[in-house]
Design an enzyme around this catalytic site. Structure first.
Site, PDB file in Angstrom:
ATOM      1  N   GLU A  80     -10.166   2.498   5.012  1.00  0.00           N
ATOM      2  CA  GLU A  80     -11.496   2.775   4.468  1.00  0.00           C
ATOM      3  C   GLU A  80     -11.216   3.516   3.179  1.00  0.00           C
ATOM      4  O   GLU A  80     -10.521   4.533   3.176  1.00  0.00           O
ATOM      5  CB  GLU A  80     -12.312   3.630   5.438  1.00  0.00           C
ATOM      6  CG  GLU A  80     -12.829   2.875   6.645  1.00  0.00           C
ATOM      7  CD  GLU A  80     -13.871   1.817   6.290  1.00  0.00           C
ATOM      8  OE1 GLU A  80     -14.549   1.967   5.255  1.00  0.00           O
ATOM      9  OE2 GLU A  80     -14.005   0.839   7.043  1.00  0.00           O
ATOM     10  N   THR A 120      -2.634   7.408  -2.113  1.00  0.00           N
ATOM     11  CA  THR A 120      -3.404   7.723  -3.312  1.00  0.00           C
ATOM     12  C   THR A 120      -3.019   9.079  -3.883  1.00  0.00           C
ATOM     13  O   THR A 120      -2.570   9.967  -3.146  1.00  0.00           O
ATOM     14  CB  THR A 120      -4.911   7.733  -2.944  1.00  0.00           C
ATOM     15  OG1 THR A 120      -5.655   8.310  -4.017  1.00  0.00           O
ATOM     16  CG2 THR A 120      -5.183   8.572  -1.705  1.00  0.00           C
ATOM     17  N   ASP A 121      -3.270   9.257  -5.179  1.00  0.00           N
ATOM     18  CA  ASP A 121      -3.029  10.573  -5.801  1.00  0.00           C
ATOM     19  C   ASP A 121      -4.035  11.614  -5.322  1.00  0.00           C
ATOM     20  O   ASP A 121      -3.824  12.817  -5.530  1.00  0.00           O
ATOM     21  CB  ASP A 121      -3.044  10.465  -7.332  1.00  0.00           C
ATOM     22  CG  ASP A 121      -4.349   9.925  -7.910  1.00  0.00           C
ATOM     23  OD1 ASP A 121      -5.278   9.604  -7.142  1.00  0.00           O
ATOM     24  OD2 ASP A 121      -4.431   9.822  -9.160  1.00  0.00           O
ATOM     25  N   TYR A 147     -12.268  11.118   2.959  1.00  0.00           N
ATOM     26  CA  TYR A 147     -11.355  10.016   2.617  1.00  0.00           C
ATOM     27  C   TYR A 147      -9.956  10.536   2.306  1.00  0.00           C
ATOM     28  O   TYR A 147      -8.962  10.122   2.913  1.00  0.00           O
ATOM     29  CB  TYR A 147     -11.894   9.219   1.416  1.00  0.00           C
ATOM     30  CG  TYR A 147     -10.836   8.353   0.759  1.00  0.00           C
ATOM     31  CD1 TYR A 147     -10.295   7.250   1.412  1.00  0.00           C
ATOM     32  CD2 TYR A 147     -10.350   8.662  -0.519  1.00  0.00           C
ATOM     33  CE1 TYR A 147      -9.292   6.476   0.817  1.00  0.00           C
ATOM     34  CE2 TYR A 147      -9.369   7.893  -1.119  1.00  0.00           C
ATOM     35  CZ  TYR A 147      -8.838   6.798  -0.444  1.00  0.00           C
ATOM     36  OH  TYR A 147      -7.845   6.050  -1.035  1.00  0.00           O
ATOM     37  N   LYS A 151      -6.240  10.084   4.188  1.00  0.00           N
ATOM     38  CA  LYS A 151      -5.069   9.476   3.530  1.00  0.00           C
ATOM     39  C   LYS A 151      -3.889  10.467   3.575  1.00  0.00           C
ATOM     40  O   LYS A 151      -2.751  10.083   3.830  1.00  0.00           O
ATOM     41  CB  LYS A 151      -5.378   9.093   2.082  1.00  0.00           C
ATOM     42  CG  LYS A 151      -6.334   7.935   1.917  1.00  0.00           C
ATOM     43  CD  LYS A 151      -5.859   6.635   2.539  1.00  0.00           C
ATOM     44  CE  LYS A 151      -4.676   6.021   1.815  1.00  0.00           C
ATOM     45  NZ  LYS A 151      -4.351   4.668   2.365  1.00  0.00           N
TER      46      LYS A 151
HETATM   47  P1  NAD Z   1     -10.589  -1.991  -0.318  1.00  0.00           P
HETATM   48  O1  NAD Z   1     -11.642  -1.174   0.354  1.00  0.00           O
HETATM   49  O2  NAD Z   1     -10.941  -2.902  -1.430  1.00  0.00           O
HETATM   50  O3  NAD Z   1      -9.838  -2.886   0.788  1.00  0.00           O
HETATM   51  C1  NAD Z   1      -9.512  -2.411   2.063  1.00  0.00           C
HETATM   52  C2  NAD Z   1      -9.193  -3.612   2.952  1.00  0.00           C
HETATM   53  O4  NAD Z   1      -8.773  -3.136   4.230  1.00  0.00           O
HETATM   54  C3  NAD Z   1     -10.395  -4.527   3.185  1.00  0.00           C
HETATM   55  O5  NAD Z   1     -10.017  -5.881   3.038  1.00  0.00           O
HETATM   56  C4  NAD Z   1     -10.791  -4.233   4.627  1.00  0.00           C
HETATM   57  O6  NAD Z   1     -11.390  -5.352   5.279  1.00  0.00           O
HETATM   58  C5  NAD Z   1      -9.445  -3.878   5.242  1.00  0.00           C
HETATM   59  N1  NAD Z   1      -9.569  -3.019   6.438  1.00  0.00           N
HETATM   60  C6  NAD Z   1     -10.317  -1.882   6.550  1.00  0.00           C
HETATM   61  N2  NAD Z   1     -10.186  -1.395   7.797  1.00  0.00           N
HETATM   62  C7  NAD Z   1      -9.327  -2.208   8.461  1.00  0.00           C
HETATM   63  C8  NAD Z   1      -8.793  -2.216   9.769  1.00  0.00           C
HETATM   64  N3  NAD Z   1      -9.122  -1.255  10.668  1.00  0.00           N
HETATM   65  N4  NAD Z   1      -7.932  -3.188  10.112  1.00  0.00           N
HETATM   66  C9  NAD Z   1      -7.594  -4.165   9.230  1.00  0.00           C
HETATM   67  N5  NAD Z   1      -8.091  -4.225   7.983  1.00  0.00           N
HETATM   68  C10 NAD Z   1      -8.939  -3.253   7.602  1.00  0.00           C
HETATM   69  O7  NAD Z   1      -9.480  -0.945  -0.759  1.00  0.00           O
HETATM   70  P2  NAD Z   1      -8.513  -0.940  -2.027  1.00  0.00           P
HETATM   71  O8  NAD Z   1      -9.195  -0.274  -3.151  1.00  0.00           O
HETATM   72  O9  NAD Z   1      -7.929  -2.286  -2.201  1.00  0.00           O
HETATM   73  O10 NAD Z   1      -7.380   0.063  -1.498  1.00  0.00           O
HETATM   74  C11 NAD Z   1      -6.253  -0.431  -0.787  1.00  0.00           C
HETATM   75  C12 NAD Z   1      -5.324   0.731  -0.469  1.00  0.00           C
HETATM   76  O11 NAD Z   1      -4.899   1.336  -1.674  1.00  0.00           O
HETATM   77  C13 NAD Z   1      -5.944   1.828   0.376  1.00  0.00           C
HETATM   78  O12 NAD Z   1      -4.980   2.280   1.302  1.00  0.00           O
HETATM   79  C14 NAD Z   1      -6.284   2.908  -0.638  1.00  0.00           C
HETATM   80  O13 NAD Z   1      -6.268   4.189  -0.029  1.00  0.00           O
HETATM   81  C15 NAD Z   1      -5.157   2.739  -1.616  1.00  0.00           C
HETATM   82  N6  NAD Z   1      -5.432   3.169  -3.009  1.00  0.00           N
HETATM   83  C16 NAD Z   1      -6.519   2.688  -3.666  1.00  0.00           C
HETATM   84  C17 NAD Z   1      -6.731   3.050  -5.003  1.00  0.00           C
HETATM   85  C18 NAD Z   1      -7.903   2.524  -5.794  1.00  0.00           C
HETATM   86  O14 NAD Z   1      -8.092   2.917  -6.933  1.00  0.00           O
HETATM   87  N7  NAD Z   1      -8.700   1.615  -5.258  1.00  0.00           N
HETATM   88  C19 NAD Z   1      -5.830   3.936  -5.627  1.00  0.00           C
HETATM   89  C20 NAD Z   1      -4.728   4.413  -4.905  1.00  0.00           C
HETATM   90  C21 NAD Z   1      -4.539   4.014  -3.596  1.00  0.00           C
HETATM   91  O1  TDX Z   2     -21.539   5.200  -9.794  1.00  0.00           O
HETATM   92  C1  TDX Z   2     -20.582   5.969  -9.951  1.00  0.00           C
HETATM   93  N1  TDX Z   2     -20.634   6.886 -10.959  1.00  0.00           N
HETATM   94  C2  TDX Z   2     -19.624   7.763 -11.207  1.00  0.00           C
HETATM   95  O2  TDX Z   2     -19.714   8.586 -12.141  1.00  0.00           O
HETATM   96  C3  TDX Z   2     -19.404   5.924  -9.105  1.00  0.00           C
HETATM   97  C4  TDX Z   2     -19.325   4.921  -7.982  1.00  0.00           C
HETATM   98  C5  TDX Z   2     -18.396   6.810  -9.382  1.00  0.00           C
HETATM   99  N2  TDX Z   2     -18.488   7.710 -10.390  1.00  0.00           N
HETATM  100  C6  TDX Z   2     -17.345   8.590 -10.694  1.00  0.00           C
HETATM  101  C7  TDX Z   2     -16.715   9.310  -9.523  1.00  0.00           C
HETATM  102  C8  TDX Z   2     -15.269   9.417  -9.966  1.00  0.00           C
HETATM  103  O3  TDX Z   2     -15.117  10.529 -10.838  1.00  0.00           O
HETATM  104  O4  TDX Z   2     -16.324   7.719 -11.197  1.00  0.00           O
HETATM  105  C9  TDX Z   2     -15.027   8.152 -10.768  1.00  0.00           C
HETATM  106  C10 TDX Z   2     -14.369   7.029  -9.966  1.00  0.00           C
HETATM  107  O5  TDX Z   2     -15.107   6.884  -8.758  1.00  0.00           O
HETATM  108  P1  TDX Z   2     -14.652   5.857  -7.608  1.00  0.00           P
HETATM  109  O6  TDX Z   2     -14.561   4.479  -8.155  1.00  0.00           O
HETATM  110  O7  TDX Z   2     -15.528   6.093  -6.424  1.00  0.00           O
HETATM  111  O8  TDX Z   2     -13.149   6.304  -7.345  1.00  0.00           O
HETATM  112  P2  TDX Z   2     -12.475   7.686  -6.851  1.00  0.00           P
HETATM  113  O9  TDX Z   2     -13.396   8.490  -6.025  1.00  0.00           O
HETATM  114  O10 TDX Z   2     -11.816   8.307  -8.038  1.00  0.00           O
HETATM  115  O11 TDX Z   2     -11.349   7.066  -5.855  1.00  0.00           O
HETATM  116  C11 TDX Z   2     -10.630   5.883  -6.227  1.00  0.00           C
HETATM  117  O12 TDX Z   2      -9.341   6.186  -6.682  1.00  0.00           O
HETATM  118  C12 TDX Z   2      -8.432   6.678  -5.736  1.00  0.00           C
HETATM  119  C13 TDX Z   2     -10.549   4.900  -5.063  1.00  0.00           C
HETATM  120  O13 TDX Z   2     -11.862   4.581  -4.616  1.00  0.00           O
HETATM  121  C14 TDX Z   2      -9.730   5.464  -3.948  1.00  0.00           C
HETATM  122  O14 TDX Z   2      -9.579   4.498  -2.904  1.00  0.00           O
HETATM  123  C15 TDX Z   2      -8.381   5.824  -4.491  1.00  0.00           C
HETATM  124  O15 TDX Z   2      -7.636   6.486  -3.500  1.00  0.00           O
END
Ligand code: NAD
Ligand code: TDX
Length: 331
Positions: A80, A120-121, A147, A151
């Site tokens: 999540e 994640t950072d 969240y 993590k």
């Molecule tokens: P996302 O929400 O787009 O994708 C998550 C995926 O995991 C989805 O396909 C969902 O169906 C699946 N999933 C959720 N619960 C599950 C379960 N119980 N069993 C099997 N599948 C399940 O997330 P994302 O942005 O692609 O992030 C992927 C990973 O990278 C995460 O671990 C997140 O913490 C990490 N991460 C994300 C970012 C970012 O900027 N998005 C940055 C650093 C690290």
């Molecule tokens: O509508 C918005 N307006 C806004 O100002 C949303 C959705 C976010 N924000 C701000 C909140 C944060 O400062 O933008 C920044 C980025 O927000 P998110 O996209 O929700 O990311 P963040 O909370 O930084 O976390 C993301 O990066 C680290 C990913 O969702 C995480 O999964 C990852 O671990």
């Protein structure tokens, strides 16, 4: 290698699957629950002889055990992943990020499977805007949200399973990703699709919070490098020196879509909103010779804007429900 990718129907997982199939000879199986965040269409068109898909939960021990016995390595993206949702309802974050990771680690222990954990950072908390420091592998954990605390908990489980049970694991902590196929709940796709729909971008608080942006393609290349060449038991930070404040990013999006730079709304701030993230990725660059391909954030963002413009059929089904949820939260 036969690689099992958890969460491979999500934003970064699907990017990693495409990257592995294009850049290596490995085969890939995706295990994904297809929650609201997973999208099977993000994996359309992949070669059937090297790719397969299993719908299921990473917390399902029997399913996971069978899959581990048939694979050489596991890359664990499933989570999540959205901070705002974790403030609304933390339980799924505990179930997937903690219990799910625990279930995978137990299988890795039984089968002696190479395991890479994606994190994640945000586990490090946040920095002041004017702090010259950036996060390193030595920065103490200090997560802020449900969240990021789940993590952080999952990272600590991985470290304990390495030390206590000799699991062959590595961990990476990456900064904020952007690029195609990101769910419209996240900051950049939300603002792009708002403008494409004739609505205004929504900035939380003053818009001064800073994120350290990296293109998802660069995250994927770093993860594959760590999987193939990383030292077991080690943590690697992944980042591309992409610090920007949210207001600057929104202005670039508005400019890219031909709108006035001030055509956004300031809305209620996120509770506990982390101020700034910044990654020092010199260990990864020095030890494994990795470097990012997308050095220019504005160019990468412009490609991303074009992708959302051209792929409305991919994101439109989620847009209304996502905005309805934000409306309830006053954001
Ligand atoms: P996302 O929400 O787009 O994708 C998550 C995926 O995991 C989805 O396909 C969902 O169906 C699946 N999933 C959720 N619960 C599950 C379960 N119980 N069993 C099997 N599948 C399940 O997330 P994302 O942005 O692609 O992030 C992927 C990973 O990278 C995460 O671990 C997140 O913490 C990490 N991460 C994300 C970012 C970012 O900027 N998005 C940055 C650093 C690290
Ligand atoms: O509508 C918005 N307006 C806004 O100002 C949303 C959705 C976010 N924000 C701000 C909140 C944060 O400062 O933008 C920044 C980025 O927000 P998110 O996209 O929700 O990311 P963040 O909370 O930084 O976390 C993301 O990066 C680290 C990913 O969702 C995480 O999964 C990852 O671990």
């Amino acid at each position: 290698m036969k690689i099992l990718v958890t969460g491979g129907a999500g934003f970064i997982g699907s990017n990693f699957v495409r990257h592995v199939l294009a850049e290596s000879d490995h085969t890939v199986t995706v295990l994904d629950k297809l929650t609201y965040a997973g999208n099977r269409a993000s994996l359309d068109g992949l070669p059937e002889d090297r790719f397969s898909f299993v719908r299921g939960d990473i917390a399902d021990a029997d399913l996971v055990d069978g899959l581990f016995s048939a694979h050489d390595a596991v890359v664990h993206f499933a989570a999540e992943s959205h901070n705002d949702n974790s403030l609304d309802d933390p339980r799924p974050f505990l179930e997937t990020n903690i219990i799910g990771t625990y279930t995978l680690l137990e299988a890795a222990r039984r089968h002696d499977t190479r395991f890479h954990h994606i994190s994640t950072d945000e586990v490090y908390g946040d920095l002041e805007l004017d702090d010259p420091a950036r996060f390193t592998e030595q920065t103490p954990y200090n997560p802020s949200s449900p969240y990021s605390s789940t993590k952080a908990g999952s990272d600590l489980l991985v470290r304990a399973w390495v030390r206590s049970f000799g699991v062959q694991a590595t961990i990476s902590n990456c900064s904020n990703n952007y690029g195609p196929y990101q769910h419209v709940e996240k900051f950049i796709p939300r603002q792009i699709t708002n403008v494409l729909r004739g609505a205004r971008p929504k900035l939380y608080g003053s818009g001064e919070n800073v994120r350290d942006w990296i293109h998802a393609d660069d995250h994927s290349s770093a993860v594959l490098r760590i999987l193939e060449r990383g030292r077991l038991g080690e943590t690697y930070l992944i980042g591309a020196d992409g610090e920007r404040n949210n207001k600057d990013v929104v202005e670039l999006i508005l400019q890219g879509l031909g709108q006035p730079a001030d055509a956004y709304d300031l809305v209620t701030d996120r509770p506990g909103h982390d101020l700034r993230y910044a990654i020092d990725s010199s260990k990864l660059r020095r030890e494994l010779g990795w470097s990012p391909r997308f050095a220019d954030f504005a160019a990468g963002l412009s490609d991303t804007i074009a992708w959302y413009r051209d792929n409305e059929a991919w994101w439109a089904p989620q847009k209304d429900a996502t905005e309805a949820r934000y409306l309830e939260q006053g954001q």
